[in-house]
Scaffold this active site. Structure first.
Site, PDB file in Angstrom:
ATOM      1  N   GLU B 277       0.844  -1.202   0.000  1.00  0.00           N
ATOM      2  CA  GLU B 277       0.000   0.000   0.000  1.00  0.00           C
ATOM      3  C   GLU B 277       0.879   1.252   0.000  1.00  0.00           C
ATOM      4  O   GLU B 277       1.911   1.281   0.695  1.00  0.00           O
ATOM      5  CB  GLU B 277      -0.867  -0.056   1.267  1.00  0.00           C
ATOM      6  CG  GLU B 277      -1.808   1.104   1.448  1.00  0.00           C
ATOM      7  CD  GLU B 277      -2.761   0.853   2.631  1.00  0.00           C
ATOM      8  OE1 GLU B 277      -3.047  -0.332   2.929  1.00  0.00           O
ATOM      9  OE2 GLU B 277      -3.190   1.826   3.259  1.00  0.00           O
ATOM     10  N   GLU B 304      -5.750   6.495  -0.335  1.00  0.00           N
ATOM     11  CA  GLU B 304      -6.197   7.286   0.818  1.00  0.00           C
ATOM     12  C   GLU B 304      -5.750   8.743   0.706  1.00  0.00           C
ATOM     13  O   GLU B 304      -6.341   9.620   1.315  1.00  0.00           O
ATOM     14  CB  GLU B 304      -5.705   6.681   2.136  1.00  0.00           C
ATOM     15  CG  GLU B 304      -4.215   6.788   2.347  1.00  0.00           C
ATOM     16  CD  GLU B 304      -3.774   6.280   3.715  1.00  0.00           C
ATOM     17  OE1 GLU B 304      -3.746   5.061   3.903  1.00  0.00           O
ATOM     18  OE2 GLU B 304      -3.462   7.110   4.589  1.00  0.00           O
ATOM     19  N   ASP B 327     -10.646   7.453   0.141  1.00  0.00           N
ATOM     20  CA  ASP B 327     -10.848   7.939   1.510  1.00  0.00           C
ATOM     21  C   ASP B 327     -12.133   8.764   1.559  1.00  0.00           C
ATOM     22  O   ASP B 327     -12.314   9.689   0.765  1.00  0.00           O
ATOM     23  CB  ASP B 327      -9.659   8.800   1.934  1.00  0.00           C
ATOM     24  CG  ASP B 327      -9.774   9.262   3.377  1.00  0.00           C
ATOM     25  OD1 ASP B 327      -8.976   8.823   4.200  1.00  0.00           O
ATOM     26  OD2 ASP B 327     -10.677  10.072   3.669  1.00  0.00           O
TER      27      ASP B 327
END
Lengths: 435, 435
Positions: B277, B304, B327
């Protein structure tokens, strides 16, 4: 002997340009050209100060002012100029990434990055003033190693390493002195947007275009994107005044989707535009690449809203533009500008920085002079935007001679404003705003 | 009968999580999980209020609070809920682009966009409370046409049109009722990051991992990126506790350059990571695509910090990720989340939203339930992050059963905080901060 930064102030300065529709375009109909104006006070016995600004168009400027204060507390007050500039690239990394909490509200974009630009540029101003040189000359006189030490290569090493950057700079060293003399004598080529604002009547536009030709301008930019019929009508007027040898550029200010941009530019192609600027979202690297492929040979220009070096890296990699229009105060100040200028040299894309607004021409003249003399060593397809507003507020306003920028002479980064202007246009309590 | 928003307040709420190193990773060593908490007061005789928040990690939260105030004055106070939701996509466009001055300091990114998220999500909360449903159920009960009317397709039409979006939604309508029952009974699969924080000792990590397995978790995430030897050591511990059938994910929190990410992941490949990630800059779409090509079959996850739908469009186009980690409060609220969820369905990329922080799990459970029931209709490769902090501050904290999220039941968008928490953690004058 070192120079310590003892205090940082950030002032909210706004010019009521929306009254005259100066600066009006399809996205930005009513702009109050504004600046978050930063002053670095020092303990220098000479009273040395650094001045930097970030450009906004009115509301929202208050957020940048607050962001400067938040950053200054952590990273600026109490630091010495010598300590900062000894490894300026590392310092730049510290200010953009050294506090994870402030980084989070970017990262490296939006309000916090605009504020970073104002601070960083103020440090360059201070450094240049201490050295007794305008910023372009400070840069030109640095060795490749010294320049590269000002750059943070984080996230760039897959396309450019410090060693490659040094080699790029070394390659063009032989002609530097001659190019510097050339610039001092002839200046750097500019173009004007003065006639092309969308809020101006077609009559006013024709009059201004005629005057621009008489003044020696060879490149003129038109705002488009609100209504294609109007755009076509105005392009016809401008071509009537410019003839077909002068360059006509167009600027859509992000108003189109990708397919719409292609469709509209195929219509406007009849007027031989040299470039279309900001045809779509500034974040859409792949969209720009797609538009560019489909409207060739019209060039694509963008970058004034590209928020950091990682975005530019991708514009280069994706062959998404023909003209790199970096903004001196949307990027995180001159250190990040240097990173983009170096990548542009590697990829062979001309840098035509964003001018206009308030203070941007002032900054950008330093960038193009440095780029020509010490990096790109070419004037091909390179022009710097000129917008004829608000220059009277600066201590050393830009000087244009027959459509060319003459190099600034005073030490600093050329954005120091007159104290009386700062007082008058202070928002919301300056004389201009309380009347 | 309409409901008018009469007042908007924005509160600066900060939790001193840096004391315990909860939430520590290679980029964010000391985070104070924080929220810009928005309350919409209305003239409803029932005392109806809307609550929304944007998540930050401490300093910088004050900028989001100010940005909420600037936006609220122009776009929220005095508007009716019915007027807004009648064409919610158009309203969303108005708030992000309707004031060119505020738009400039984004656009659609950073502080101003985080503030937009808090406001927009508060409006969804208000709408859902008025409808008497949690947001996931409000969405599930809408027709495809109603859903699509909530989306602004600006800059997206080259990959997704409203008509295509309606067709996507229509395709999966038949199984909706069954999938809703399934979720109510079994919940949505989650994964835990609780063991993996970088600031925890290796001993604490092992203990927590063992407990996670005992609690029924099948997916666990490790923070990496500070030091590769440490990463390898910790991965070994986690594999010892997890065995090889459970999934191990890794999260570098943006700390690597492209080549470095590839190099490190080739070493960590020995521990069979399911995804890496944020291996590099969140803005680097092409960098993620390059990493993904070179570390296959390890998946790439990011999102995100991807700031708007245009960035996600490019992640999809460039095949830059295997897991879309949007997000709920960095995108400009639920309307923009819907745009990304629809694109994800078109491109066949699973949506695994960002959880963690404060309030993000609360929001995201609504998104994944809606996505599964009404859009993606698949659970393949879909897990929602779970982080075990601060839930006690919410009126209806998330409920986990054997590693699965059980659907929230109370009306709204699930982020309403307890008044006593808001008072205690108010920054800088709440009890937690003055002591």
């Amino acid at each position: 002997m070192s120079t310590t930064i003892t205090r940082v102030t950030a002032r909210d300065i706004r010019f009521p340009t929306s009254k005259s529709l100066d600066g009006s375009d399809a996205m930005n109909a009513t702009s109050d050209y504004s600046a978050t104006y930063v002053t670095l006070e020092t303990d220098s016995s000479l009273g040395l100060q650094g001045h930097g600004l970030t450009f906004t168009i009115g509301r929202g400027n208050e957020l940048c002012v607050e962001a400067v204060k938040s950053l200054a507390k952590l990273f600026v007050v109490g630091r010495t100029l010598e300590d900062i500039t000894a490894n300026f690239g590392a310092y730049w990394h510290e200010i953009v990434a050294g506090d994870c909490q402030l980084r989070w509200v970017g990262p490296e974009k939006g309000v916090i990055h605009l504020a970073t630009a104002a601070i960083i540029n103020a440090i360059w101003d201070l450094w240049a003033k201490q050295a007794g040189k305008p910023v372009w000359k400070l840069l030109v006189d640095m060795s490749p190693e010294e320049l590269v030490r000002c750059v943070d290569f984080t996230y760039l090493t897959d396309v450019l390493t410090p060693e490659e950057a040094i080699a790029l700079l070394r390659r063009v060293e032989p002609g530097k002195a001659a190019r510097e003399r050339e610039m001092l004598e002839q200046g750097f080529p500019g173009y004007t947007t003065a006639a092309g604002w969308l809020g101006y009547s077609e009559e006013k536009m024709r009059t201004l275009a005629r005057a621009a030709v008489a003044d020696g301008w060879t490149h003129l930019k038109q705002k488009v994107g609100a209504d294609i019929e109007q755009d076509l009508r105005r392009a016809r007027i401008l071509r009537e005044e410019l003839g077909w040898d002068r360059k006509l550029m167009m600027d859509a200010n992000q108003t189109w989707d990708v397919d719409q941009a292609v469709e509209n530019m195929r219509k406007l192609a009849a007027f031989d535009p040299w470039w279309i600027e900001e045809p779509t979202s500034p974040d859409d690297v792949l969209g720009h690449a797609e538009i560019r492929r489909r409207i060739h040979p019209i060039g694509v220009a963008t970058g004034e809203h590209a928020h950091n070096r990682v975005m530019f890296k991708q514009f280069f990699q994706a062959k998404a533009f023909d003209f790199c229009q970096l903004d001196p105060a949307r990027l995180g100040g001159l250190n990040e500008v240097l990173a983009v200028v170096l990548m542009a040299a590697k990829f062979g894309v001309p840098v035509c920085p964003h001018g206009g607004g308030v203070g941007l021409c002032q900054y950008s003249q330093n960038i193009v002079l440095f780029d020509y003399i010490a990096v790109a060593a070419s004037l091909e397809n390179r022009v710097l935007e000129y917008v004829d507003h608000l220059h009277e507020n600066f201590v050393e306003p830009i000087v244009i001679r027959r459509g060319r920028y003459m190099p600034p002479k005073l030490p600093g980064y050329s954005v120091t404003m007159k104290e009386q202007s700062l007082d008058r246009f202070a928002y919301p309590h300056g004389a201009e705003w309380i009347s």
